[in-house]
Design a protein around this motif. Structure first.
Motif, PDB file in Angstrom:
ATOM      1  N   GLY A  64      43.469  37.056  38.751  1.00 22.68           N
ATOM      2  CA  GLY A  64      41.967  36.770  38.367  1.00 22.68           C
ATOM      3  C   GLY A  64      41.797  35.874  37.446  1.00 22.68           C
ATOM      4  N   LYS A  65      40.558  34.870  37.820  1.00 19.98           N
ATOM      5  CA  LYS A  65      40.181  33.845  37.331  1.00 19.98           C
ATOM      6  C   LYS A  65      40.251  33.690  35.697  1.00 19.98           C
ATOM      7  N   GLN A  66      39.675  35.044  35.174  1.00 18.26           N
ATOM      8  CA  GLN A  66      39.554  35.292  33.903  1.00 18.26           C
ATOM      9  C   GLN A  66      40.447  36.674  33.567  1.00 18.26           C
ATOM     10  N   ALA A  67      41.287  36.864  34.206  1.00 16.92           N
ATOM     11  CA  ALA A  67      42.258  38.063  33.826  1.00 16.92           C
ATOM     12  C   ALA A  67      43.162  37.713  32.614  1.00 16.92           C
ATOM     13  N   ARG A  68      43.256  38.675  31.690  1.00 19.17           N
ATOM     14  CA  ARG A  68      43.946  38.772  30.568  1.00 19.17           C
ATOM     15  C   ARG A  68      45.489  38.949  31.111  1.00 19.17           C
ATOM     16  N   LYS A  69      46.566  38.427  30.587  1.00 18.76           N
ATOM     17  CA  LYS A  69      48.070  38.737  30.964  1.00 18.76           C
ATOM     18  C   LYS A  69      48.587  39.932  29.797  1.00 18.76           C
ATOM     19  N   HIS A  70      49.483  40.367  30.236  1.00 19.12           N
ATOM     20  CA  HIS A  70      50.108  41.601  29.653  1.00 19.12           C
ATOM     21  C   HIS A  70      49.119  42.591  29.199  1.00 19.12           C
ATOM     22  N   GLN A  71      48.184  42.835  30.145  1.00 15.76           N
ATOM     23  CA  GLN A  71      47.065  43.854  30.119  1.00 15.76           C
ATOM     24  C   GLN A  71      48.030  45.450  29.935  1.00 15.76           C
ATOM     25  N   GLU A 127      45.442  41.696  34.247  1.00 19.25           N
ATOM     26  CA  GLU A 127      44.313  42.762  34.231  1.00 19.25           C
ATOM     27  C   GLU A 127      43.820  43.047  35.612  1.00 19.25           C
ATOM     28  N   TYR A 128      43.679  41.646  36.331  1.00 14.22           N
ATOM     29  CA  TYR A 128      43.138  42.118  37.795  1.00 14.22           C
ATOM     30  C   TYR A 128      43.517  40.817  38.598  1.00 14.22           C
ATOM     31  N   TYR A 129      43.374  41.165  39.934  1.00 12.17           N
ATOM     32  CA  TYR A 129      43.672  40.091  40.946  1.00 12.17           C
ATOM     33  C   TYR A 129      42.536  39.706  41.869  1.00 12.17           C
ATOM     34  N   ASP A 130      42.266  38.376  42.163  1.00  6.73           N
ATOM     35  CA  ASP A 130      41.104  37.981  42.876  1.00  6.73           C
ATOM     36  C   ASP A 130      41.562  37.810  44.373  1.00  6.73           C
ATOM     37  N   GLY A 131      40.526  37.585  45.279  1.00  6.57           N
ATOM     38  CA  GLY A 131      40.584  37.402  46.544  1.00  6.57           C
ATOM     39  C   GLY A 131      40.619  38.782  47.188  1.00  6.57           C
ATOM     40  N   LYS A 132      40.169  38.483  48.587  1.00  6.11           N
ATOM     41  CA  LYS A 132      40.002  39.369  49.537  1.00  6.11           C
ATOM     42  C   LYS A 132      41.262  40.528  49.751  1.00  6.11           C
ATOM     43  N   SER A 133      42.438  39.922  49.792  1.00  6.40           N
ATOM     44  CA  SER A 133      43.542  40.760  49.740  1.00  6.40           C
ATOM     45  C   SER A 133      44.371  40.753  48.397  1.00  6.40           C
ATOM     46  N   GLY A 134      43.735  40.293  47.310  1.00  7.31           N
ATOM     47  CA  GLY A 134      44.465  40.294  45.972  1.00  7.31           C
ATOM     48  C   GLY A 134      45.585  39.578  45.666  1.00  7.31           C
ATOM     49  N   ARG A 135      45.475  38.424  46.145  1.00  9.44           N
ATOM     50  CA  ARG A 135      46.642  37.354  46.583  1.00  9.44           C
ATOM     51  C   ARG A 135      46.584  36.461  45.056  1.00  9.44           C
ATOM     52  N   SER A 167      36.305  39.426  43.081  1.00 10.22           N
ATOM     53  CA  SER A 167      36.600  39.221  41.853  1.00 10.22           C
ATOM     54  C   SER A 167      36.197  40.188  40.629  1.00 10.22           C
ATOM     55  N   TYR A 168      36.995  40.404  39.831  1.00  7.59           N
ATOM     56  CA  TYR A 168      36.818  41.411  38.839  1.00  7.59           C
ATOM     57  C   TYR A 168      36.364  42.593  39.351  1.00  7.59           C
ATOM     58  N   HIS A 169      35.189  43.281  38.802  1.00  5.05           N
ATOM     59  CA  HIS A 169      34.754  44.440  39.408  1.00  5.05           C
ATOM     60  C   HIS A 169      34.080  44.322  40.767  1.00  5.05           C
ATOM     61  N   ASN A 170      33.900  43.185  41.237  1.00  7.29           N
ATOM     62  CA  ASN A 170      33.200  42.959  42.553  1.00  7.29           C
ATOM     63  C   ASN A 170      34.413  42.743  43.579  1.00  7.29           C
ATOM     64  N   GLY A 171      34.933  43.832  43.916  1.00  8.13           N
ATOM     65  CA  GLY A 171      36.036  43.747  44.894  1.00  8.13           C
ATOM     66  C   GLY A 171      37.366  43.238  44.531  1.00  8.13           C
ATOM     67  N   GLY A 172      37.536  43.164  42.886  1.00  5.79           N
ATOM     68  CA  GLY A 172      38.856  42.731  42.593  1.00  5.79           C
ATOM     69  C   GLY A 172      39.795  43.727  42.585  1.00  5.79           C
ATOM     70  N   SER A 173      41.089  43.353  42.601  1.00 12.14           N
ATOM     71  CA  SER A 173      42.371  44.419  42.781  1.00 12.14           C
ATOM     72  C   SER A 173      42.832  44.732  41.217  1.00 12.14           C
ATOM     73  N   TRP A 174      42.760  46.027  40.957  1.00 13.07           N
ATOM     74  CA  TRP A 174      43.464  46.239  39.651  1.00 13.07           C
ATOM     75  C   TRP A 174      44.584  47.155  39.436  1.00 13.07           C
ATOM     76  N   PRO A 224      28.688  35.322  36.466  1.00 15.08           N
ATOM     77  CA  PRO A 224      29.764  34.459  36.801  1.00 15.08           C
ATOM     78  C   PRO A 224      30.957  35.239  36.867  1.00 15.08           C
ATOM     79  N   LYS A 225      31.351  36.407  36.335  1.00 11.66           N
ATOM     80  CA  LYS A 225      32.540  37.227  36.127  1.00 11.66           C
ATOM     81  C   LYS A 225      32.637  37.889  37.472  1.00 11.66           C
ATOM     82  N   ASN A 226      31.609  38.540  37.805  1.00  6.52           N
ATOM     83  CA  ASN A 226      31.605  39.336  39.109  1.00  6.52           C
ATOM     84  C   ASN A 226      31.227  38.555  40.291  1.00  6.52           C
TER      85      ASN A 226
END
Length: 558
Positions: free
Chosen positions: A508-515, A497-505, A452-459, A446-448
């Protein structure tokens, strides 16, 4: 700790090794030593910036590039004089980033030993309050670039001490050379004591040991030595033994028919099941870079000499294998599309028996006319055509990629900007796994989920690697454009920590802030772009002895 300037007029015993690096150990020993002396630019650092025909002129930058100095918000930095300021006022985000980075520093018995993964104020911190080896690398580079090597030296020594611990998962004992994935400083207010707890994979999501930690440790030791001129740390018997133990794990003989390293899913930055088991590009590129760094750092004594010979042989085999079988451009894609199968002989063209029908449809549109990249994975009847940022950038920085291949990777990034950078740099991999493939490959993680996250997320952390690669190839304008994209949102969004979406808009749904590594990655990218001589600590020039004599496509001009 000793620090000295580098004398490049003479050579030491490392010259006998085929792989060139301008860092000269022996000539440092005669120099005056003190901790805060200004870092000297080496000849190879200058050549990276000044000899490149594509390096922007002062007019292109809008102001003079002062390679010797860089702005620092810290009074502890040796770059804090008035002459060491940016020609223009620093971006407010840059100052904020430094303040945020300092808040993440971890101390053990009064000494700084690393930075925590995130300044996470939530109740469920998980392991984000620990110091991760891979996460600390951009923080370490930022401190080195800012003239603050103490925390980096302490980190190297502390993790080296942890390497000697007995490492068990259930009843199985891990190899002696395994480095920890992370560690945590525990404070006992009652006894007024501090202890360290390390994780070698026994607490990780998939219970997988971190293959990349040892490689990053060697790379960071070389970066520290290159930046400060302090050879005494690398020459310590403990550091020499630590390197030998790490390399012994990787160079041991077995059933392998390839020079690449066979790895489990989840053994690196992508630390969850994502279909990267086998021979992932990230591990192979880091392996190659760590081997090259070790050649410069290992002493030429009886123990070191035997290991150096093995390293040289492995590097030649590894570079040939990666450049020949992992590289993909339009010509090679067309060749794979026309492959015959079931070839049984030494003259087989389709050496891995890859089925042309297994080529994903997206790759035909993704591949530009000019450009290319290293595949995500290559093994028996398997080619992972996904593009992975970290592996391709490290391939450039380590010179695993030839100059022509490095340029082709940059061509690809420019041609596919919307897909790989979009609204937030940079995609960890492209494209995302979806639908049935996602269920099978990730185990319905559910995280990937897709994009999102490692599955095409923007870091954002990958910004420093992209910037370093761009500068080395002589195309800093690509990095500058990516940094400008990040500056529109990254600090305002709280350094996710990361951004979600095809263009990283989307954050991230579970991204930590102040990474922390999002913060440090931005700082390193900015500082490196302002002073490209910093590139020398994380970049290795091509070794002419490793050039193959065969050509396989127009992009492979070996």
């Amino acid at each position: 700790m000793s620090v000295a300037s580098v004398d490049l007029t003479q050579n030491d015993s490392v010259k006998n090794v085929d792989f060139d690096d301008s860092f000269d150990f022996s000539k440092l020993l005669d120099k005056p030593r003190h901790l805060n002396m200004e870092r000297q630019r080496s000849l190879d650092e200058r050549s990276l910036v000044e000899a490149s025909p594509r390096h922007p002129s002062s007019a292109e930058n809008g102001r003079h590039m002062d390679f010797e100095n860089v702005f620092s918000p810290s009074k502890r930095s040796s770059f804090n004089s008035s002459s060491a300021q940016y020609a223009l006022e620093p971006h407010p985000m840059f100052v904020d980033a430094w303040e945020s980075l300092r808040k993440t520093m971890v101390y053990f018995r009064g000494q700084p030993v690393g930075t925590i993964a995130a300044l996470d104020n939530s109740d469920e911190k998980l392991n984000y309050d620990q110091v991760f080896v891979r996460d600390f690398v951009p923080s370490a580079l930022a401190f080195l670039m800012n003239g603050e090597p103490e925390i980096v030296k302490n980190f190297i020594l502390k993790t080296l001490r942890l390497q000697s611990w007995e490492k068990k998962i259930d009843r199985f004992q891990l190899g002696e050379g395994v480095m920890p994935a992370s560690f945590k400083v525990l404070h006992d207010p009652v006894r007024n004591t501090e202890t360290i707890m390390a994780d070698f994979g026994e607490s990780a999501i998939g219970r997988v040991a971190p293959v990349d930690s040892g490689f990053w440790w060697i790379i960071l030791l070389r970066a520290y030595t290159k930046s400060t001129g302090d050879t005494s740390l690398a020459e310590m018997p403990e550091c020499q033994k630590g390197m030998r133990l790490i390399l012994a794990l990787c160079l041991s003989e077995g059933f392998d028919t390839f020079p690449t390293l066979l790895c489990a899913d989840g053994c690196s930055m992508i630390d969850r099941r994502m279909g990267v088991y086998g021979y992932p590009i990230e591990i192979q590129a880091l392996f190659f870079m760590a081997l090259r760094c070790a050649l410069v750092l290992l002493k030429q004594d009886a123990q070191g000499k035997e290991l150096v010979d093995r390293i040289v042989k492995r590097l030649h085999a590894l570079s040939f294998h990666m450049r020949s079988y992992f590289w993909l451009d339009l010509k090679q894609l067309n060749d794979i599309y026309r492959f015959k199968t079931e070839e049984y002989s030494h003259t087989a063209v389709n050496k891995f028996n890859v089925m042309p029908d297994s080529l994903p449809e997206w790759v035909f549109d993704f591949m530009p006319t000019y450009g290319g990249y290293f595949l995500g994975n290559v093994g028996p009847s398997n080619m992972d055509f996904r593009w992975f940022c970290l592996g391709n950038c490290i391939a450039i920085l380590s010179s695993l990629a030839t100059p022509e291949q490095s340029m082709a990777i940059m061509d690809l990034i420019e041609s596919r900007w919307e897909e790989l950078v979009g609204d937030m740099p940079v995609k960890v991999c492209y494209p995302a796994i979806e639908s049935h493939d996602w269920r099978i490959i990730t185990g319905c993680d559910p995280k990937n989920t897709r994009w999102s996250y490692h599955n095409g997320g923007s870091w954002p952390v990958l910004l420093w690697l992209l910037t370093a690669a761009c500068i080395k190839v002589g195309r800093p304008q690509i990095a500058r454009r990516a940094i400008e994209v990040a500056e529109l949102r990254l600090a305002k969004d709280g350094w996710p920590e990361y951004y979600d979406g095809k263009s990283g808009r989307y954050i991230g749904k579970q991204a930590r802030k102040h990474q922390t590594w999002s913060i440090a990655g931005y700082l390193v990218a900015k500082m490196m772009l302002e002073d490209p001589s910093h590139l020398g600590m994380i970049s290795l020039e091509e070794d002419k002895q490793m050039k193959p004599t065969i050509k396989r496509s127009s992009s492979w001009s070996f």
